[in-house]
Design an enzyme around this catalytic site. Structure first.
Site, short mmCIF file in Angstrom:
data_model
loop_
_atom_site.label_atom_id
_atom_site.label_comp_id
_atom_site.label_asym_id
_atom_site.label_seq_id
_atom_site.Cartn_x
_atom_site.Cartn_y
_atom_site.Cartn_z
N SER A 146 0.83 -1.20 0.00
CA SER A 146 0.00 0.00 0.00
C SER A 146 0.87 1.25 0.00
O SER A 146 1.69 1.43 -0.87
CB SER A 146 -0.96 -0.03 1.20
OG SER A 146 -1.89 1.01 1.13
N ASP A 298 -2.95 6.09 -3.66
CA ASP A 298 -1.77 5.42 -3.13
C ASP A 298 -1.29 4.37 -4.13
O ASP A 298 -1.94 4.13 -5.15
CB ASP A 298 -2.06 4.83 -1.75
CG ASP A 298 -3.06 3.70 -1.77
OD1 ASP A 298 -3.75 3.53 -2.80
OD2 ASP A 298 -3.19 2.99 -0.76
N ASP A 300 -1.23 1.14 -4.50
CA ASP A 300 -2.05 0.01 -4.97
C ASP A 300 -3.47 0.43 -5.34
O ASP A 300 -4.32 -0.42 -5.59
CB ASP A 300 -2.06 -1.14 -3.96
CG ASP A 300 -2.81 -0.82 -2.68
OD1 ASP A 300 -2.71 0.33 -2.22
OD2 ASP A 300 -3.47 -1.71 -2.13
N ASP A 302 -6.13 1.88 -3.86
CA ASP A 302 -7.37 1.73 -3.09
C ASP A 302 -7.71 2.96 -2.26
O ASP A 302 -8.86 3.17 -1.91
CB ASP A 302 -7.35 0.46 -2.22
CG ASP A 302 -6.19 0.40 -1.25
OD1 ASP A 302 -5.39 1.35 -1.20
OD2 ASP A 302 -6.09 -0.61 -0.53
#
Length: 573
Positions: A146, A298, A300, A302
């Site tokens: 993340s 961010d 990734d 999400d």
């Protein structure tokens, strides 16, 4: 230290590859501190799966710790789905080694006779969550850390409902993993069981996202919205531009310097849209282009950060609670206008998020449900309540999920929702910021602040543990001059009313969280992070905004109150 040395020496056998053996031997010979950090514990699953620093050792992300996880999951899948064709889908982000780790994980699954689908290149987490159900898989794996620093990587595990692991599967899988030795890992891949996906799954996901967030705005209204976007070197560059184009938003500027995937995140101190600094380049470009919105995600894909124009026409970053409240208001208001709200609908959020979510939701006559921190718990609410219809929901850490076609926070769909809201408000001569102030006037001015204290390594873990013990043994009697009237301790599922001295159970799974409430509705929550070496304090204060003209004055008063609370709790430098 002898126990740590014994654990390290176990990595000097031929179970491990020569490079790993050499790296461990070097730690033993030259760096006792690093050796201790690498082996003092086994890396655990937290609120967002398993995350850690990459390197050798049981407390690090590497081929063997991930391989052991994967072997344990393979064994578990065979035991709980004995008569099914076993399938897993794997995706990965832009981080160093993510692609390599993804293929190593695929090798282990295939070696255990499990069909593997893997994306050909980096893709965002919400697409992985969607793919689990779309492809009929029992499991999904996302290789990502993340928004953690560049030296981190991680391993998120999704189950057949598309949500991350929750009880009872999480504990059962952990037990399966803990029963294994590293010698039990089967790395001998079966190439025939590994299939690289084409674009069809992604295209279907984008179509579903547009369908979930379509409020019949005209093309002219959409074209009038000027958007600046940055992927912060991460995965969402593969989906957000396509999604906005598909939905009819043509006026999009990209921060080109941050559009290229980069495991070092070289243009930012932290690739976390919660940090104002992360969106500086986007805001700078947005000001040059006179954009209405500056948006960042961010690595990734999400979480999302949104900057909107305030009453002085300056771009300001909204916090996660504010964006969550605005998106929830828009969904509820559109459904109310369409007379489509029913008794079965619900909105979800988390115990450390703003109390305004409950106030707003219940003002629309809709059921509000609360969970622990982490979207896996919101996904569990959906799974556990099939008779109810999920509208949307989020958490303060810049995550939101629209509809249940994805079962994790989804920056892609949330960005589209924000654009729909901003475009419609602009067409009416209003703004997102104006609407936020109106919500405060109608439902109460709630203001939040997050304090994260970083405590790294073994000593840091002990500090965090001791801090939570102190808070439990010596709870504050007053906060900012207000009596504490209720303490919720999620570690024992007990809430204690300090006025009546009565206790009642909390019907939420146990977690290491403490929440204090005062007589005037001030709320302070404390919890160790499940994904980072931090202890977090969530502060919420509130007041009545009688007229929008009083907004700036009241805003400063609430800021001052938050600073007072931080000083009282020793949270300032």
């Amino acid at each position: 230290m002898s126990n740590i040395l014994d654990k390290a020496k176990a990595w000097l056998t031929d179970t491990f590859d020569p490079d790993t053996v050499n790296d461990v031997r070097k730690l033993i010979d030259t760096d006792q501190k690093a050796l201790e950090e690498s082996f003092f514990q086994n890396l655990d699953f937290g609120t967002g799966g398993m995350r850690g620093i990459m390197g050798v050792g049981t407390n690090r992300i590497n081929k063997y710790t991930l391989g052991k996880n994967t072997q344990g999951i393979s064994n578990y899948m065979k035991s709980v789905f004995p008569n099914e064709d076993l399938k897993v889908v794997i995706a990965y982000d832009c981080r160093r080694n993510s692609k390599t780790f993804a293929h190593q994980v695929a090798n282990v699954f295939s070696a255990n006779g499990i069909q593997v689908y893997i994306f050909p290149e980096l893709r965002p987490t919400p697409l992985l969550s969607y793919s689990v159900r779309h492809l009929g898989c029992q499991c999904g794996i996302m290789l990502t850390a993340s928004h953690n620093p560049p030296e981190y990587n991680g391993y998120k595990v999704y189950w057949k409902d598309g949500g991350q692991l929750v009880p009872p599967e999480d504990k059962e899988i952990i037990s399966e993993i803990n029963a294994l030795e590293f010698t039990d890992i089967n790395f001998n891949k079966n190439s025939e069981l590994i299939k690289v996906l084409d674009n069809s799954v992604e295209n279907t996901y984008l179509e579903e996202a547009v369908k979930n967030v379509d409020f019949n705005l005209s093309d002219d209204v959409k074209k009038a919205l000027n958007i600046t976007f940055t992927s912060l070197h991460g995965t969402s560059i593969t989906t957000v531009p396509k999604l906005l184009e598909k939905a009819g938003y043509k006026n999009l500027q990209l921060v080109e310097e941050q559009s290229e995937p980069d495991p070092d995140f070289s243009t930012v101190k932290s690739p976390n849209p919660e940090e104002p600094e992360a969106l500086e380049m986007a805001i700078e470009l947005a000001n040059k282009q006179n954009s209405d919105l500056a948006i960042g995600t961010d690595p990734d894909g999400d979480r999302l950060g949104i900057a909107v124009r305030n009453t002085e026409n300056e771009l300001v970053l909204l916090n996660g609670n504010q964006t969550m409240v605005l998106m929830t208001w828009y969904l509820l208001d559109k459904m109310k206008q369409n007379n489509s709200l029913t008794d079965s609908h619900f909105i979800a959020s988390t115990i450390v998020s703003t109390p305004l979510m409950r106030v707003l939701t219940e003002a629309y006559g809709v059921k509000y449900m609360e969970s622990l921190t982490g979207f896996k718990w919101i996904a569990k609410l959906i799974k556990d309540n099939p008779e109810l219809d999920y509208i949307g929901g989020g958490e303060e850490s810049f995550g939101y999920m629209v509809g249940d076609f994805v079962r994790d926070k989804d920056a892609n769909t949330a960005i589209l929702l924000v654009c729909e809201m901003a475009a419609e408000l602009k067409s009416q001569g209003a703004s997102v910021y104006d609407q936020l102030i109106k919500i405060y006037k109608d439902h109460g001015f709630f203001k939040e602040n997050l304090v994260s204290l970083v405590k790294r390594g073994l000593e840091g873990a002990e500090e965090i543990k001791e801090k939570m013990i102190q808070l439990r043994n010596n709870p504050p009697k007053e906060i900012a001059g207000e009596r504490v009237v209720l303490i919720e301790d999620y570690s024992n599922s007990q809430a204690k009313n300090l006025q009546s001295h009565e206790t009642h159970p909390i019907d939420i799974p146990k977690s290491n969280v403490l929440i204090y409430y005062t007589e005037n509705g001030t709320k302070v929550a404390a919890r160790p992070s499940g994904t980072e070496p931090k202890i977090k304090f969530y502060i919420s204060v509130n007041s009545n905004l009688k007229d929008t003209s009083e907004f700036k004055t009241l805003d400063k008063e609430l800021d001052s109150k938050i600073e007072t609370i931080k000083k009282e709790l020793g949270l300032t430098e």
